[in-house]
Design an enzyme around this catalytic site. Sequence first.
Site, short mmCIF file in Angstrom:
data_model
loop_
_atom_site.label_atom_id
_atom_site.label_comp_id
_atom_site.label_asym_id
_atom_site.label_seq_id
_atom_site.Cartn_x
_atom_site.Cartn_y
_atom_site.Cartn_z
CG ASP A 134 -50.90 87.36 41.56
OD1 ASP A 134 -49.36 87.38 40.87
OD2 ASP A 134 -51.46 87.91 41.01
CE LYS A 135 -51.14 85.42 51.73
NZ LYS A 135 -50.08 86.50 53.07
#
EC number: 5.4.99.-
Length: 284
Positions: A134-135
């Site tokens: 995930d970012k």
Amino acid sequence: MDYSITLPAFQKTVTLRELLENDWLIPRKVRHFLRIRRNVWRNHQPIKFHEFVYANDLITLRIEESDYTYQKVNSGLKENLHILYEDEHLIVLNKPAGVKTHPNQPTETGTLLNDLTAYLSDQGTQPYVVHRLDKETSGIILFAKNPLVLPILGRLLEKKKIHRRYQATVWGKLSSDCTINKKIGRDRHDRRKRIIDPKGGKPATTQINVYQMHKNTSEIYCTLTTGRTHQIRVHLASIGHPVIGDPLYQNKKAPRLALHAYEMELFHPFTQEKLTITAEPGLF
């Protein structure tokens, strides 16, 4: 492109077919092309699939890159990369929080894949995404450096032979180790989110080990046996201990999501060397 691999000294005597299928986990489609094109050599001599290979043999495979699709991306800044491990087939990076793994559009920049593309262009190759973070999550992420090893790494993930350990800081006192077995599915009301879905979700298992408790928070390690989107975040929120700084699954503000992919362990697909890679300094 040709790829040459020296078999390890402890390699058992097997047929080439068994080596490609059972030891290296090369997909059927790739094995088919290698066989019909006669694109395999042992010690610089052509070899057929029923012939035997031995320890210390040099196996050369010729892969036609036209057999693989690759979406070109813009080059980024190779100076941004923090490389944890690299050889001719694999590269492992330490991803900063707030950086996307890859672009969603060909013209997008500023992602890890953009920067890695710039770095590998000097070697005359290009990166292939094996898995994602995930970012908001920092830490270890694995990329393939050629199309030969890409599907092999994918199969290792599917067979749960790549082990990943995360650090997280969560709200509340998590007093004991536990295992969370809850199916995860999509949230029909918010496409960004995942939910616990006992009926329609996919199986997901997260092992929790408590490292240290504080007054209002707990520092923990999470080991994945499955790799669902947002798995750790959804599982921890479901037991009342959301990850600190999670913008989707809790409401309290924090500087960042307190989730870090700390350790990865796997056996190298070709050398069978055990690789244990950590992304320091981590969260705690």
